[in-house]
Design an enzyme around this catalytic site. Structure first.
Site, short mmCIF file in Angstrom:
data_model
loop_
_atom_site.label_atom_id
_atom_site.label_comp_id
_atom_site.label_asym_id
_atom_site.label_seq_id
_atom_site.Cartn_x
_atom_site.Cartn_y
_atom_site.Cartn_z
N GLN A 1 0.74 -0.90 0.05
CA GLN A 1 0.21 -0.18 -0.10
C GLN A 1 0.71 1.32 0.03
O GLN A 1 1.88 1.75 0.96
CB GLN A 1 -0.93 0.38 1.56
CG GLN A 1 -1.71 0.70 0.82
CD GLN A 1 -2.73 1.00 2.29
OE1 GLN A 1 -2.04 1.46 3.58
NE2 GLN A 1 -4.60 1.53 2.42
N TYR B 1 -6.05 10.84 3.93
CA TYR B 1 -4.59 11.13 3.60
C TYR B 1 -4.46 11.94 2.43
O TYR B 1 -5.63 12.25 1.71
CB TYR B 1 -3.64 10.08 3.67
CG TYR B 1 -3.55 8.99 4.83
CD1 TYR B 1 -3.27 9.85 6.48
CD2 TYR B 1 -4.40 8.22 5.35
CE1 TYR B 1 -3.23 9.25 7.17
CE2 TYR B 1 -4.35 7.36 6.34
CZ TYR B 1 -3.67 8.41 7.91
OH TYR B 1 -3.76 7.57 8.59
N ARG C 1 -7.19 2.18 -2.76
CA ARG C 1 -8.48 1.95 -1.41
C ARG C 1 -8.68 3.89 -1.39
O ARG C 1 -8.51 5.10 -1.14
CB ARG C 1 -7.94 1.43 -0.28
CG ARG C 1 -8.78 1.35 0.62
CD ARG C 1 -7.93 1.03 1.55
NE ARG C 1 -8.71 -0.57 3.07
CZ ARG C 1 -8.62 -0.18 4.19
NH1 ARG C 1 -8.09 0.80 4.54
NH2 ARG C 1 -9.74 -0.52 5.24
N GLY D 1 -9.93 -6.60 9.58
CA GLY D 1 -8.24 -6.70 9.53
C GLY D 1 -8.52 -6.60 10.98
O GLY D 1 -7.37 -7.54 11.21
N ARG D 2 -8.87 -6.60 11.90
CA ARG D 2 -8.92 -6.52 13.61
C ARG D 2 -8.58 -8.28 13.61
O ARG D 2 -7.77 -8.42 14.20
CB ARG D 2 -8.82 -5.67 14.05
CG ARG D 2 -8.12 -4.51 14.38
CD ARG D 2 -9.64 -3.35 15.05
NE ARG D 2 -10.80 -2.48 13.77
CZ ARG D 2 -11.46 -1.52 14.59
NH1 ARG D 2 -11.59 -1.25 15.40
NH2 ARG D 2 -12.22 -1.30 13.07
#
Length: 366
Positions: A100, A186, A233, A322-323
């Site tokens: 990424q 971002y 993404r 994810g987690r």
């Protein structure tokens, strides 16, 4: 039902063994000085190589692109070699892995970027946003972000070239492809979202103009390494790091249509996943499916049943967990067999060494 997650799928030239994605998660364990990916990171990703696709943690494309302490880069020869350890380890276990590529824009502090003032689409400070710096204690030291300066046309062209080179560096490091981080507030997101962009040139104002920087960056990377190795993404409905769009359904459907013309291999949509977050509007997913012909990945509040159902319903092709991947290196096997999931320790997510990174065990060893 969850066997929908275990159907193979083609992703460009890759044949993936399942539709379970390990999405990018910042863990802040790169070696210092130099922000170099290291042996424990290689072990961490190799442990999780049973995912259909791993997308490695956000990796800054330049020294100016760094938002937090101890995150890895991919712009020096040492960093490229460091990542080679990870890609070799994952490929050795039969896995597939994308890098990424990350530029945080205004979501940083001068302490993380050599004393420079951050850059962004506009000279707008992200309100109520903190990042962590290395304050010498080994624990992340949280500080407020500062006001960025508005990027000039030269700055924009310079950053586009940095993204292009980072894509080439990722392929040199052995990655199967790259994901452009255009989400979560971002830099790319700071151009896309209306409330973070008050430019009056061709990079601001209309949706088409606010998507121009995204298009420029993706075009440069596709030109460098091929569209079949470039994913993107997006985070249409989050307000993470202070970016908000006035018309997210319209804006991000247009983004999907733009990415379709550029033939990117996938779009990875980060859904809001905190407890009282708003639901994704019902019309959004069908609109994206209509606008974009490639592989769609969704990540957010998915368990195995909900993820499998999204694939069966045709709104998604792959699902990011994810987690759950933090504490369950063998997550696909646990899902397949209905084994219980271990819980991660939130105190060891960022910084440190092996503890909380590589010391979680497979179910058979637990």
């Amino acid at each position: 039902m969850n066997n929908a997650l275990f159907q193979p799928i083609k992703l460009g030239k890759l044949s993936l063994k399942n539709r379970i994605v390990m999405p990018p998660m910042t863990r802040s364990r790169a070696s210092q000085p130099g922000n170099v990916a290291n042996d424990i990171m290689a072990e961490y990703y190799a442990q999780r190589a049973s995912a259909g696709l791993i997308i490695a943690e956000g990796t800054q494309i330049s020294a100016m692109g760094q938002g937090y302490a101890w995150t890895p880069g991919i712009y020096t020869p040492e960093q490229i070699l460091g990542w080679k350890k990870t890609t070799d380890a994952v490929h050795g276990k039969g896995g597939s892995i994308f890098a990424q590529l990350w530029h945080v824009g205004r979501v940083t502090h001068p302490d993380n970027i050599g004393g420079e003032q951050p850059i962004s689409s506009s000279a707008l400070k992200a309100e109520n946003v903190k990042v962590f710096v290395d304050n010498g204690t080994g624990e992340p030291g949280f500080v407020d972000v500062v006001e960025p300066r508005e990027m000039t046309k030269d700055d924009i062209q310079h950053v586009v070239r940095e993204y292009r080179q980072a894509a080439l560096n990722a392929i040199e490091a052995g990655f199967d492809g790259i994901e452009l981080h255009a989400a979560n507030g971002y830099l790319i997101n700071q151009f896309i979202d209306s409330e973070a962009n008050n430019r009056t040139d061709e990079y601001g104002g209309s949706i088409e103009n606010r998507l121009r920087f995204l298009g420029d960056v993706v075009s440069a990377m596709v030109d460098a390494i091929g569209a079949d190795r470039v994913g993107v993404r997006l985070a249409p409905f989050t307000s993470l790091n202070g970016t908000v769009d006035a018309t997210p359904v319209e804006t991000y459907t247009a983004a999907a249509a733009l990415l379709n013309t550029l033939n990117v291999v996938y779009i990875h949509i980060a859904e809001v996943d905190w407890d009282d977050a708003p639901e994704t509007p019902k019309e959004f997913k069908p609109a994206v499916r209509e606008a974009y012909d490639g592989v769609l990945i969704y990540a957010g509040r998915y368990n195995d049943e909900k993820g499998a159902q999204a694939i069966v319903d045709g709104v998604s092709d792959m699902i990011g967990f994810g987690r759950p991947f933090v504490a369950n290196p063998d997550l696909p096997n646990r899902i397949k067999n209905g084994y219980p999931l271990a819980q991660h320790n939130p105190n060891t997510l960022f910084g440190g060494a092996e503890e909380g990174l590589t010391d979680y065990s497979d179910y058979s060893q637990a």
